[in-house]
Design an enzyme around this catalytic site. Structure first.
Site, PDB file in Angstrom:
ATOM      1  N   ARG A  46       0.572  -1.389  -0.095  1.00 34.89           N
ATOM      2  CA  ARG A  46      -0.163  -0.069  -0.145  1.00 34.89           C
ATOM      3  C   ARG A  46       1.555   1.373   0.175  1.00 34.89           C
ATOM      4  O   ARG A  46       0.487   2.310  -0.694  1.00 34.89           O
ATOM      5  CB  ARG A  46      -0.784  -0.198   1.658  1.00 34.89           C
ATOM      6  CG  ARG A  46      -2.162  -0.727   1.099  1.00 34.89           C
ATOM      7  CD  ARG A  46      -3.178  -0.932   2.499  1.00 34.89           C
ATOM      8  NE  ARG A  46      -2.437  -0.862   3.734  1.00 34.89           N
ATOM      9  CZ  ARG A  46      -2.780  -1.282   4.548  1.00 34.89           C
ATOM     10  NH1 ARG A  46      -3.981  -1.198   4.795  1.00 34.89           N
ATOM     11  NH2 ARG A  46      -1.593  -1.295   5.814  1.00 34.89           N
ATOM     12  N   LYS A 179      13.548 -26.743   6.691  1.00 34.81           N
ATOM     13  CA  LYS A 179      14.860 -26.746   7.266  1.00 34.81           C
ATOM     14  C   LYS A 179      15.721 -27.545   7.358  1.00 34.81           C
ATOM     15  O   LYS A 179      15.035 -29.023   7.285  1.00 34.81           O
ATOM     16  CB  LYS A 179      14.530 -26.960   8.484  1.00 34.81           C
ATOM     17  CG  LYS A 179      13.889 -25.584   9.736  1.00 34.81           C
ATOM     18  CD  LYS A 179      13.786 -25.256  11.237  1.00 34.81           C
ATOM     19  CE  LYS A 179      13.033 -23.779  11.152  1.00 34.81           C
ATOM     20  NZ  LYS A 179      13.569 -23.013  11.099  1.00 34.81           N
ATOM     21  N   GLU A 213      12.817 -20.849  22.248  1.00 33.47           N
ATOM     22  CA  GLU A 213      12.537 -19.203  21.403  1.00 33.47           C
ATOM     23  C   GLU A 213      13.868 -18.575  22.903  1.00 33.47           C
ATOM     24  O   GLU A 213      13.160 -18.612  23.598  1.00 33.47           O
ATOM     25  CB  GLU A 213      12.522 -18.758  20.243  1.00 33.47           C
ATOM     26  CG  GLU A 213      11.515 -19.543  19.505  1.00 33.47           C
ATOM     27  CD  GLU A 213      11.049 -18.511  18.850  1.00 33.47           C
ATOM     28  OE1 GLU A 213      11.139 -17.863  17.670  1.00 33.47           O
ATOM     29  OE2 GLU A 213       9.685 -18.388  18.723  1.00 33.47           O
ATOM     30  N   HIS A 237       4.263 -25.510  12.961  1.00 34.04           N
ATOM     31  CA  HIS A 237       5.462 -26.201  12.832  1.00 34.04           C
ATOM     32  C   HIS A 237       5.117 -27.214  13.872  1.00 34.04           C
ATOM     33  O   HIS A 237       5.869 -28.187  13.767  1.00 34.04           O
ATOM     34  CB  HIS A 237       6.333 -24.849  13.490  1.00 34.04           C
ATOM     35  CG  HIS A 237       6.099 -24.029  12.707  1.00 34.04           C
ATOM     36  ND1 HIS A 237       6.192 -23.441  11.461  1.00 34.04           N
ATOM     37  CD2 HIS A 237       6.328 -22.258  13.822  1.00 34.04           C
ATOM     38  CE1 HIS A 237       6.140 -22.581  10.761  1.00 34.04           C
ATOM     39  NE2 HIS A 237       6.345 -21.857  11.712  1.00 34.04           N
ATOM     40  N   LYS A 337       8.480 -18.510  24.949  1.00 30.86           N
ATOM     41  CA  LYS A 337       8.938 -17.435  23.946  1.00 30.86           C
ATOM     42  C   LYS A 337       9.996 -17.255  25.884  1.00 30.86           C
ATOM     43  O   LYS A 337       9.721 -17.330  26.548  1.00 30.86           O
ATOM     44  CB  LYS A 337       9.554 -16.210  24.115  1.00 30.86           C
ATOM     45  CG  LYS A 337       7.560 -15.869  22.829  1.00 30.86           C
ATOM     46  CD  LYS A 337       8.222 -15.919  20.674  1.00 30.86           C
ATOM     47  CE  LYS A 337       8.057 -15.757  20.202  1.00 30.86           C
ATOM     48  NZ  LYS A 337       7.946 -16.157  19.007  1.00 30.86           N
TER      49      LYS A 337
HETATM   50  C1  BG6 Z   1       7.455 -18.151  12.913  1.00 27.23           C
HETATM   51  C2  BG6 Z   1       6.734 -18.362  14.194  1.00 27.23           C
HETATM   52  O1  BG6 Z   1       6.652 -19.039  12.735  1.00 27.23           O
HETATM   53  O2  BG6 Z   1       8.492 -18.793  13.960  1.00 27.23           O
HETATM   54  C3  BG6 Z   1       7.642 -16.684  15.874  1.00 27.23           C
HETATM   55  O3  BG6 Z   1       5.583 -16.480  14.071  1.00 27.23           O
HETATM   56  C4  BG6 Z   1       8.893 -17.842  15.817  1.00 27.23           C
HETATM   57  O4  BG6 Z   1       7.076 -16.109  16.089  1.00 27.23           O
HETATM   58  C5  BG6 Z   1       9.305 -18.197  14.648  1.00 27.23           C
HETATM   59  O5  BG6 Z   1       9.602 -16.743  16.024  1.00 27.23           O
HETATM   60  C6  BG6 Z   1      10.421 -19.754  14.989  1.00 27.23           C
HETATM   61  O6  BG6 Z   1      10.866 -19.990  13.246  1.00 27.23           O
HETATM   62  P1  BG6 Z   1      12.640 -20.742  13.677  1.00 27.23           P
HETATM   63  O7  BG6 Z   1      12.848 -21.114  12.294  1.00 27.23           O
HETATM   64  O8  BG6 Z   1      13.577 -19.489  14.116  1.00 27.23           O
HETATM   65  O9  BG6 Z   1      12.397 -21.934  14.375  1.00 27.23           O
END
Ligand code: BG6
Length: 484
Positions: A46, A179, A213, A237, A337
């Site tokens: 946009r 991956k 993470e 995931h 997180k």
């Molecule tokens: C994303 C999520 O799909 O995957 C994020 O929205 C997350 O919150 C990320 O941090 C993690 O991906 P990776 O490849 O760093 O494990």
């Protein structure tokens, strides 16, 4: 392995994903020679940019997120020339769709649309593409996650897109499938009968899948606080990784053979009732703490609204798969997180010796498949402790690291996936029924939470989640990897 020339149209081109992942990934593949100068990357958003201003804006991100290849001035200049910019508000019928049409003069070329916008716009964008006659016979549609926020909304998104694109032209991204370590699960299992023969409840005591993470939510609190860890990481995931670990051998590596087997796993997951959610699911939110020697703030602070939130930044789940192969083996999933370290890994714990003849028995018989930050396979075995008198056993690890074992040129999983759509290979993308089966399993958990039937437990940043996470496994006599 060069592709045919193609037109790739990215909606949401000024967003975080495009700047940080998509365009740097394209640059790397261009640098590797996988597509040529006759290709066009048409960026749509946009914001009011001239094509020159957009290129200048993107240049900064290419330097930041692909510094090694961006340092090659010649390649960088040629790549920048492939970028086109079209200002367009996809929600507005009067928008400049004719310019997009002009930018796509040849319906005979491979044409890929990539939607990196809010998923609520997917249907609308597809309808506008149809109205403006932009869906050529070979057109493909790539969809970013999240596909919906519930089963009903996932169905809506899928139907909205499905009205205009046949299922075989829809590529739903789950970047975990791009991956190396996740793809290697297939090779590990189905190229090695020595492992596959042990790959069942008879030999495997439990399986744990962790995506931990260290980052918090700052910067994307608006999205995250609506989603939470279950929708953000588990529904897609973690369940995909679980499918790769648990599925039966597909008849071939063709997309539908793989997806059929994954779907069977999703459908065999033990359905969650409210009672089971209470007993088998932990939800947490981080409080302030210390991570890698630094003080970090709590979730509310990172959210920055000044209001408390009921959204989880951590989930741990204990589940079972109702099949003859897996019946008695618990699967533990967790993600969060602000945990102690960044790691994505699978731990396969083999059953112990039924009649121990050694005086000491460390817990051995463990295969660790590490996916991030570095791909690694590690098999922990009991060996005679050469330092001890008599026959004492200690653990030793056989390990293989991808980094040292191979020279890998893919830095990011988007690099593989973006061009798979051009090549027309959907094997690493999610089919509609898989997305909906995942939501179907996840939804009772969300519903139980919505009814306030389980507490949101605090956990200090820098640790491994709420203390009850440990108890979830202790019930089965199991340990999380960091406690082994
Ligand atoms: C994303 C999520 O799909 O995957 C994020 O929205 C997350 O919150 C990320 O941090 C993690 O991906 P990776 O490849 O760093 O494990």
């Amino acid at each position: 392995n060069r592709t045919e020339p193609f037109d790739y149209v990215i909606f949401g081109a000024t967003g975080d994903l495009t700047r940080r992942k998509l365009l740097p990934a394209f640059l790397r593949r261009f640098h590797a020679g996988e597509f040529g100068q006759d290709t066009r990357l048409i960026c749509v958003a946009r914001s009011d940019y001239t094509p020159e201003a957009f290129r200048a804006y993107i240049l900064e991100y290419l330097h930041k997120f692909a510094p090694d290849v961006a340092a090659d001035q010649e390649v960088l200049r040629s790549f920048i020339d492939l970028l086109h910019y079209i200002q367009l508000d996809a929600t507005h019928p009067e928008s400049d769709w004719p310019s997009l049409r002009e930018a796509l003069p040849d319906p005979g070329r491979i044409r890929v649309f990539y939607l990196a916008t809010a998923p609520s716009l997917y249907g609308q964008i597809c309808a506008a593409l149809a109205t403006h006659d932009l869906i050529s016979p070979s057109a493909r549609m790539v969809l970013e996650k999240p596909i919906g926020t519930s089963l009903a909304t996932a169905r809506e998104v899928n139907s909205g897109v499905g009205r205009f694109f046949p299922e075989e032209s829809i590529y739903r991204i789950d970047h975990y499938l791009g991956k190396e370590g996740v793809q290697n699960i297939l090779a590990l299992r189905f190229a090695n009968p020595v492992l596959e023969r042990l790959w069942s409840t008879e030999a495997i005591e439990y399986v744990q899948i962790t995506a931990a993470e260290t980052v918090g939510i700052s910067g994307r609190g608006g999205y995250y606080d609506e989603a939470g860890a279950l929708r953000d990481m588990v529904q897609n995931h973690l369940l995909q990784v679980l499918c790769m670990v648990a599925m039966d051998a597909p008849a071939s590596l063709r997309a539908d053979d793989l997806r059929n087997e994954k779907l069977k796993v999703l459908n065999a997951l033990r359905p969650m009732t409210p009672d089971m959610v209470r007993q088998n699911v932990i939800r947490g939110q981080y409080t302030a703490g210390r991570l890698k020697g630094q003080d970090v703030a709590d979730y509310t602070h990172d959210l920055g609204t000044g209001r408390a939130s009921n959204t989880e930044s951590f989930v741990a789940i204990r589940t079972k798969i109702r099949t003859a192969r897996w019946g008695n083996t618990p699967f533990y999933l967790r993600t969060g997180k602000r945990l102690a370290t960044k790691t994505t890994e699978i731990v396969i714990q083999f059953r112990p010796q039924p009649w121990p003849i050694f005086t000491n028995m460390p817990s051995s018989g463990r295969l660790v498949i590490r996916i991030d930050p570095h791909g690694e396979l590690a098999l922990v075995l009991g060996v005679r402790d050469p330092g001890a008198g008599g026959l004492r056993v200690r653990n030793a690890t056989l390990s293989m690291s991808y980094e040292h074992g191979f020279s890998i040129s893919y830095q990011d999983s988007y690099e593989r996936l973006l061009l798979d759509a051009v090549r027309g290979d959907p094997a690493l993308f999610i089919r509609r029924d898989e997305v909906e089966a995942s939501w179907k399993w996840v939804e009772p958990i969300l519903e139980t939470w919505r009814q306030g039937l389980t507490p949101l437990e605090p956990y200090a940043a820098g640790g491994w989640g709420p203390p009850s996470t440990r108890a979830l496994l202790a019930r089965d006599g199991a340990l999380w990897h960091e406690d082994m």
